[in-house]
Design a protein around this motif. Structure first.
Motif, PDB file in Angstrom:
ATOM      1  N   VAL A 351      32.124  45.971  29.019  1.00 34.96           N
ATOM      2  CA  VAL A 351      31.381  45.898  30.284  1.00 34.96           C
ATOM      3  C   VAL A 351      31.537  44.520  30.913  1.00 34.96           C
ATOM      4  CG1 VAL A 351      29.127  46.143  31.372  1.00 34.96           C
ATOM      5  CG2 VAL A 351      29.718  47.586  29.427  1.00 34.96           C
ATOM      6  N   TRP A 352      31.311  43.471  30.132  1.00 34.15           N
ATOM      7  CA  TRP A 352      31.417  42.099  30.644  1.00 34.15           C
ATOM      8  C   TRP A 352      32.862  41.783  31.017  1.00 34.15           C
ATOM      9  CZ3 TRP A 352      30.000  37.846  32.818  1.00 34.15           C
ATOM     10  CH2 TRP A 352      30.635  36.628  32.549  1.00 34.15           C
ATOM     11  N   CYS A 353      33.791  42.105  30.140  1.00 32.93           N
ATOM     12  CA  CYS A 353      35.198  41.788  30.392  1.00 32.93           C
ATOM     13  C   CYS A 353      35.715  42.521  31.632  1.00 32.93           C
ATOM     14  CB  CYS A 353      36.040  42.183  29.186  1.00 32.93           C
ATOM     15  SG  CYS A 353      35.462  41.533  27.604  1.00 32.93           S
ATOM     16  N   ARG A 354      35.239  43.721  31.835  1.00 37.28           N
ATOM     17  CA  ARG A 354      35.746  44.546  32.924  1.00 37.28           C
ATOM     18  C   ARG A 354      35.106  44.212  34.272  1.00 37.28           C
ATOM     19  NH1 ARG A 354      35.391  51.178  33.184  1.00 37.28           N
ATOM     20  NH2 ARG A 354      36.606  51.429  35.111  1.00 37.28           N
ATOM     21  N   PHE A 355      33.821  43.951  34.273  1.00 35.71           N
ATOM     22  CA  PHE A 355      33.104  43.804  35.537  1.00 35.71           C
ATOM     23  C   PHE A 355      32.639  42.376  35.851  1.00 35.71           C
ATOM     24  CE2 PHE A 355      32.461  48.258  34.347  1.00 35.71           C
ATOM     25  CZ  PHE A 355      32.791  48.907  35.527  1.00 35.71           C
ATOM     26  N   GLY A 356      32.552  41.491  34.835  1.00 39.49           N
ATOM     27  CA  GLY A 356      31.919  40.215  35.109  1.00 39.49           C
ATOM     28  C   GLY A 356      32.658  38.965  34.720  1.00 39.49           C
ATOM     29  N   CYS A 357      33.607  39.027  33.782  1.00 39.66           N
ATOM     30  CA  CYS A 357      34.202  37.801  33.253  1.00 39.66           C
ATOM     31  C   CYS A 357      35.158  37.151  34.254  1.00 39.66           C
ATOM     32  CB  CYS A 357      34.948  38.109  31.951  1.00 39.66           C
ATOM     33  SG  CYS A 357      35.777  36.664  31.259  1.00 39.66           S
ATOM     34  N   PRO A 358      34.885  35.918  34.682  1.00 41.65           N
ATOM     35  CA  PRO A 358      35.796  35.263  35.630  1.00 41.65           C
ATOM     36  C   PRO A 358      37.139  34.914  35.001  1.00 41.65           C
ATOM     37  CG  PRO A 358      34.082  33.734  34.909  1.00 41.65           C
ATOM     38  CD  PRO A 358      33.713  35.084  34.368  1.00 41.65           C
ATOM     39  N   MET A 359      37.159  34.685  33.690  1.00 38.56           N
ATOM     40  CA  MET A 359      38.430  34.417  33.007  1.00 38.56           C
ATOM     41  C   MET A 359      39.306  35.662  33.028  1.00 38.56           C
ATOM     42  SD  MET A 359      39.952  31.927  31.390  1.00 38.56           S
ATOM     43  CE  MET A 359      41.303  31.600  30.250  1.00 38.56           C
ATOM     44  N   ALA A 360      38.692  36.828  32.816  1.00 41.37           N
ATOM     45  CA  ALA A 360      39.442  38.080  32.880  1.00 41.37           C
ATOM     46  C   ALA A 360      39.996  38.315  34.279  1.00 41.37           C
ATOM     47  CB  ALA A 360      38.551  39.251  32.461  1.00 41.37           C
ATOM     48  N   ALA A 361      39.214  37.951  35.309  1.00 37.65           N
ATOM     49  CA  ALA A 361      39.690  38.098  36.689  1.00 37.65           C
ATOM     50  C   ALA A 361      40.873  37.171  36.957  1.00 37.65           C
ATOM     51  CB  ALA A 361      38.554  37.802  37.659  1.00 37.65           C
ATOM     52  N   TYR A 362      40.764  35.931  36.509  1.00 37.59           N
ATOM     53  CA  TYR A 362      41.832  34.935  36.670  1.00 37.59           C
ATOM     54  C   TYR A 362      43.100  35.393  35.959  1.00 37.59           C
ATOM     55  CZ  TYR A 362      44.066  30.331  35.839  1.00 37.59           C
ATOM     56  OH  TYR A 362      44.937  29.273  35.755  1.00 37.59           O
ATOM     57  N   LEU A 363      42.963  35.798  34.698  1.00 37.92           N
ATOM     58  CA  LEU A 363      44.104  36.286  33.936  1.00 37.92           C
ATOM     59  C   LEU A 363      44.676  37.564  34.544  1.00 37.92           C
ATOM     60  CD1 LEU A 363      42.596  35.719  30.388  1.00 37.92           C
ATOM     61  CD2 LEU A 363      44.663  34.611  31.231  1.00 37.92           C
ATOM     62  N   GLY A 364      43.792  38.423  35.053  1.00 40.63           N
ATOM     63  CA  GLY A 364      44.238  39.676  35.635  1.00 40.63           C
ATOM     64  C   GLY A 364      45.107  39.479  36.866  1.00 40.63           C
ATOM     65  N   LEU A 365      44.745  38.529  37.704  1.00 38.66           N
ATOM     66  CA  LEU A 365      45.557  38.234  38.884  1.00 38.66           C
ATOM     67  C   LEU A 365      46.942  37.744  38.474  1.00 38.66           C
ATOM     68  CD1 LEU A 365      42.912  36.484  41.176  1.00 38.66           C
ATOM     69  CD2 LEU A 365      43.941  38.745  41.507  1.00 38.66           C
ATOM     70  N   LEU A 366      46.967  36.875  37.458  1.00 40.39           N
ATOM     71  CA  LEU A 366      48.256  36.379  36.963  1.00 40.39           C
ATOM     72  C   LEU A 366      49.079  37.530  36.369  1.00 40.39           C
ATOM     73  CD1 LEU A 366      47.037  33.110  35.184  1.00 40.39           C
ATOM     74  CD2 LEU A 366      48.322  33.256  37.322  1.00 40.39           C
ATOM     75  N   GLN A 367      48.429  38.390  35.605  1.00 41.40           N
ATOM     76  CA  GLN A 367      49.140  39.493  34.955  1.00 41.40           C
ATOM     77  C   GLN A 367      49.682  40.485  35.972  1.00 41.40           C
ATOM     78  OE1 GLN A 367      48.034  41.472  31.083  1.00 41.40           O
ATOM     79  NE2 GLN A 367      47.131  42.961  32.485  1.00 41.40           N
ATOM     80  N   LYS A 368      48.876  40.764  36.970  1.00 35.87           N
ATOM     81  CA  LYS A 368      49.259  41.768  37.966  1.00 35.87           C
ATOM     82  C   LYS A 368      50.470  41.325  38.794  1.00 35.87           C
ATOM     83  CE  LYS A 368      48.592  45.352  40.786  1.00 35.87           C
ATOM     84  NZ  LYS A 368      48.756  46.756  40.385  1.00 35.87           N
TER      85      LYS A 368
END
Length: 454
Positions: A351-368
């Protein structure tokens, strides 16, 4: 004769189909339950000696019972991912047991953050251990760190039994166990024992948001201490240099599934609930609406704090300090702790990793947009069993990609590899291939290869 409604009949039939738990498993689960009762007794026993004894007995029963149950449950059956009865059991399908578990977890986090006095007896039981490791008395965060690490280790052992057929899962599970025990628990304690700042080398900005705040940086580099300077340097390099480079080559999995403590708890203690993640398009829309504004908020807050610290705009202090406290309360405590872990049994383990973690968002943009990482698929081999979608903790409907033979390149994917592990046909493969052809389907790549060879 009274008629039975269709839902009630279906529920009764489903319950009737559940296999009976054998006596040995029941005995180990009873040991865990007795351990939790002993822990409750320690929490309310004012006598320090009895409380410490109850605490030790509780840890022994919970640890021994969990390890024994894990072997009995998974070690005696053939290796492989078995998803039988997941949606029939009350503990893994949002049933009564799941709701009770969620309420207990949520209540614990509420007490931990805002009513730590209720945990005073438990905290005091850890004083000898804390003095040995950190050379200081225990506090609420040391108690939490002990519970957190124990959960990762015990449920990590469960994962090792459950996924023993997969080399990738074995190494990945050992990795998160190692980083949690060594770098997120023992090392920060040893730093305190040597009168150094408590620092977590596996957490970086923007997840550990205050590590690049002016106040924290100033504290770490005061008096020119070499270790403090190194900590600031380490955090900055990992956030702005190492993270983009590692994500380019390996995707966000290098952190979210191998190193991060939040991910470590999700992959071990949260593993029984991974199938509960919402796969709907509406859930994906909410994911985008929430996680990226949180990333923007912490980026803006960090920038404003540095502008305020420079003295250029003195009035900023009246804005940044309340905003910083709000972020710490709403995101750092309520979202990441109370909701992020407390809602495991209801909304899934990320839940946190998917909807709230700013590190996951940062990494996700790089990954995408910049990474070589992808999950390749072979649609010709897919039998549409749905195992891959069922185990995806990030709410990705993997089956839809597999059926079409399309590579999976999603910002939310943490590269846990469970979709590949659960696939009975070897349709899915985690790859770090060249960026050329990254968005092509496996059939097109194969056709291109044949055309080139001919």
């Amino acid at each position: 004769m009274a008629l039975t409604s269709a839902p009630a009949a279906s529920y009764a039939l489903a319950q009737a189909d559940l296999p009976v738990t054998d006596p040995a498993e029941k005995a180990t689960l009873a040991a865990v339950a007795l351990g939790l009762l002993a822990l409750l007794a320690a929490a309310f026993d004012a006598d320090p000696t009895r409380a410490r004894l109850s605490f030790i007995v509780a840890l022994a029963l919970v640890s021994g019972g969990t390890l024994a149950w894990s072997w009995l449950k998974f070690g005696r059956r053939p290796a492989g991912v078995h998803q039988n009865n997941l949606w029939q059991r009350a503990s893994t399908s949002r049933g009564a047991i799941a709701w009770v578990t969620g309420v207990v977890l949520t209540g614990f986090y509420v007490v931990l953050y805002w009513f730590p006095g209720l945990l005073e007896n438990l905290i005091r039981t850890l004083d000898p251990f804390s003095q040995t490791l950190r050379a200081k008395p225990a506090d609420q965060w040391f108690l939490y760190g002990t519970f957190y690490t124990l959960a990762v280790l015990l449920m990590g052992a469960r994962a090792l039994w459950k996924y023993r057929h997969s080399r990738y899962q074995l190494i990945r599970t050992c990795s998160v166990m190692f980083f949690q025990l060594g770098f997120a628990f023992l090392l920060p304690g040893l730093l305190l024992a040597f009168q150094q700042p408590e620092y977590y080398f596996t957490y970086f900005w923007p997840l550990k948001y205050d590590y690049l705040f002016p106040g924290t940086v100033g504290y770490l580099v005061k008096d020119g201490q070499a270790l403090g300077v190194f900590m600031v340097f380490w955090g900055a390099v990992m956030s702005f240099l190492a993270t983009p480079v590692l994500t380019y080559f390996y995707g966000k999995r290098w952190y979210c599934s191998w190193v991060c403590g939040c991910g470590g708890l999700a992959e071990t203690a949260g593993d029984p609930y991974r199938q509960l993640s919402d796969k709907s398009r509406q859930a994906w829309k909410w994911e985008v609406r929430i996680i990226y504004p949180i990333l923007a908020l912490i980026v803006g807050l960090t920038a404003l704090l540095w502008v305020g610290a420079s003295g250029t705009v003195p009035a900023l202090g009246a804005v940044t300090q309340p905003l910083s406290r709000f972020y710490g309360f709403a995101i750092g405590a309520v979202f990441s702790g109370v909701i992020g872990v407390g809602f495991y049994p209801i909304m899934g383990n990320r839940v946190w990793c998917r909807f709230g973690c700013p590190m996951a968002a940062y990494l996700g943009l790089l990954q995408k947009h910049f990474s070589r990482f992808r999950i390749s698929t072979n649609g010709g081999q897919c039998i549409s069993c749905g195992n891959c979608s069922n185990v995806c903790e990030m709410g990705i409907d993997v089956k839809q990609y597999a059926q079409r033979g399309e590579p999976i390149i999603r910002a939310s994917c943490v590269g846990c590899g469970m979709c590949s592990t659960a696939c009975p046909r070897g349709v899915l493969n985690l790859e770090n291939g060249p960026r050329e052809g990254r968005y092509q389907s496996s059939q097109l790549i194969h056709a291109d290869s044949l055309r080139i060879l001919s």
